[in-house]
Design an enzyme around this catalytic site. Structure first.
Site, PDB file in Angstrom:
ATOM      1  N   SER A   1       9.160   1.788  -0.959  1.00 33.57           N
ATOM      2  CA  SER A   1      10.685   2.783  -1.013  1.00 33.57           C
ATOM      3  C   SER A   1      11.336   3.268  -0.272  1.00 33.57           C
ATOM      4  O   SER A   1      12.913   3.057  -0.181  1.00 33.57           O
ATOM      5  CB  SER A   1       9.825   4.219  -1.546  1.00 33.57           C
ATOM      6  OG  SER A   1       9.583   4.626  -2.737  1.00 33.57           O
TER       7      SER A   1
ATOM      8  N   LEU B   1       0.630  -1.014  -0.212  1.00 30.74           N
ATOM      9  CA  LEU B   1      -0.031   0.006   0.043  1.00 30.74           C
ATOM     10  C   LEU B   1       0.545   1.450  -0.138  1.00 30.74           C
ATOM     11  O   LEU B   1       2.475   1.116   0.650  1.00 30.74           O
ATOM     12  CB  LEU B   1      -1.144   0.093   1.432  1.00 30.74           C
ATOM     13  CG  LEU B   1      -2.353  -0.731   0.990  1.00 30.74           C
ATOM     14  CD1 LEU B   1      -2.521  -1.180   2.563  1.00 30.74           C
ATOM     15  CD2 LEU B   1      -3.330  -0.662   0.194  1.00 30.74           C
ATOM     16  N   SER B   2       0.444   2.678  -0.663  1.00 22.33           N
ATOM     17  CA  SER B   2       0.746   3.702   0.252  1.00 22.33           C
ATOM     18  C   SER B   2       0.731   4.174   1.470  1.00 22.33           C
ATOM     19  O   SER B   2       0.274   3.511   2.512  1.00 22.33           O
ATOM     20  CB  SER B   2      -0.151   4.498  -0.577  1.00 22.33           C
ATOM     21  OG  SER B   2       0.023   6.377  -0.935  1.00 22.33           O
ATOM     22  N   GLY B   3       2.471   3.905   1.607  1.00 17.03           N
ATOM     23  CA  GLY B   3       2.793   4.218   3.285  1.00 17.03           C
ATOM     24  C   GLY B   3       3.550   2.444   3.766  1.00 17.03           C
ATOM     25  O   GLY B   3       3.491   3.179   4.662  1.00 17.03           O
TER      26      GLY B   3
ATOM     27  N   SER C   1       1.275  -1.167  -7.422  1.00 20.60           N
ATOM     28  CA  SER C   1       1.034  -2.720  -8.135  1.00 20.60           C
ATOM     29  C   SER C   1      -0.710  -3.430  -7.843  1.00 20.60           C
ATOM     30  O   SER C   1       0.460  -4.500  -7.583  1.00 20.60           O
ATOM     31  CB  SER C   1       2.229  -4.107  -8.554  1.00 20.60           C
ATOM     32  OG  SER C   1       2.613  -3.987  -7.625  1.00 20.60           O
TER      33      SER C   1
ATOM     34  N   GLY D   1       5.815   1.734   3.388  1.00 21.32           N
ATOM     35  CA  GLY D   1       7.263   0.623   3.488  1.00 21.32           C
ATOM     36  C   GLY D   1       7.724   0.700   2.315  1.00 21.32           C
ATOM     37  O   GLY D   1       9.578   0.655   2.193  1.00 21.32           O
TER      38      GLY D   1
END
EC number: 2.7.1.25
Length: 211
Positions: free
Chosen positions: A43, A37-39, A110, A41
């Site tokens: 990246s 999910l976005s957020g 994705s 971790g």
């Protein structure tokens, strides 16, 4: 017209091959695909891994979802069709990069299993390492580094993955990471799996893996 044109395209073989590049680099190439999910971790973990690999003279490149959306895929929306096209393009770029002998790190939500399956088939099973960064939605929403969840709750975004849009959890990822444990430990797990798969050689990991 389009189909006839494709018949006239012939893939050119080069004398400098992937195998030769890997031999010169001193390591194999692979795509490490971070999904979550976005957020979650993704990246942060991908960046940590790349930093360690880079410091130890491995050839790497990190493809970040937002960066790709700002450049190669800036013409795409967030419809299902365009999300699929976004992932396809990232897959094609990744395919070129592994041919160049590079360890490719891809950090992108994705959200659909079918997307990730297609990329695995496109690249080949031995070239694709799926890493699921498993962070609960409530923690992702608490972090909300891009304020996307806040905008979604306010109705300013209508297609955020995990809220209005589905995220399909990987059924059998190659590596399942709990992002709530330390960044160092997650990075070390990734180094271990790359060594186990003979992608890299990293002697005395536990002694030398200090940062």
């Amino acid at each position: 017209m389009h189909n006839n044109s494709k018949k006239n395209i012939i893939w050119q073989k080069h004398s400098v091959t992937r195998i030769k590049r890997e031999q010169k680099n001193g390591h194999k190439s692979i795509v490490i695909w971070f999904t979550g999910l976005s957020g979650s971790g993704k990246s942060s973990i991908a960046n940590s891994l790349e930093e360690i690999l880079f410091q130890n003279n491995f050839n790497t490149y990190l493809l970040d979802g937002d960066n790709i959306r700002s450049s190669l895929c800036s013409d795409l929306s967030f419809s299902i069709l365009d999300r699929n096209e976004n992932i396809r393009r990232i897959g094609e770029v990744s395919k070129l990069m592994i041919d160049a002998g590079i360890i490719v790190l891809v950090s992108v939500i994705s959200p659909y299993r079918n997307q990730r399956k297609k990329i695995r088939l496109m690249l080949g099973k031995i070239n694709f390492l799926e890493v699921f960064v498993d962070t609960p939605l409530n923690i992702c929403e608490e972090r909300d580094p891009k304020k996307l969840y806040q905008k979604s709750r306010l109705g300013k975004i209508s297609d955020l993955t995990g809220i209005q849009s589905l995220y399909e959890i990987p059924e059998k990822p190659d590596l399942h990471l709990d992002e709530t444990i330390s960044l160092k430990n997650n990075t070390k797990k990734l180094i271990h799996i790359l060594c186990d798969k003979n992608i890299i050689s990293f002697p005395n990991i536990d002694e030398t893996f200090l940062f």
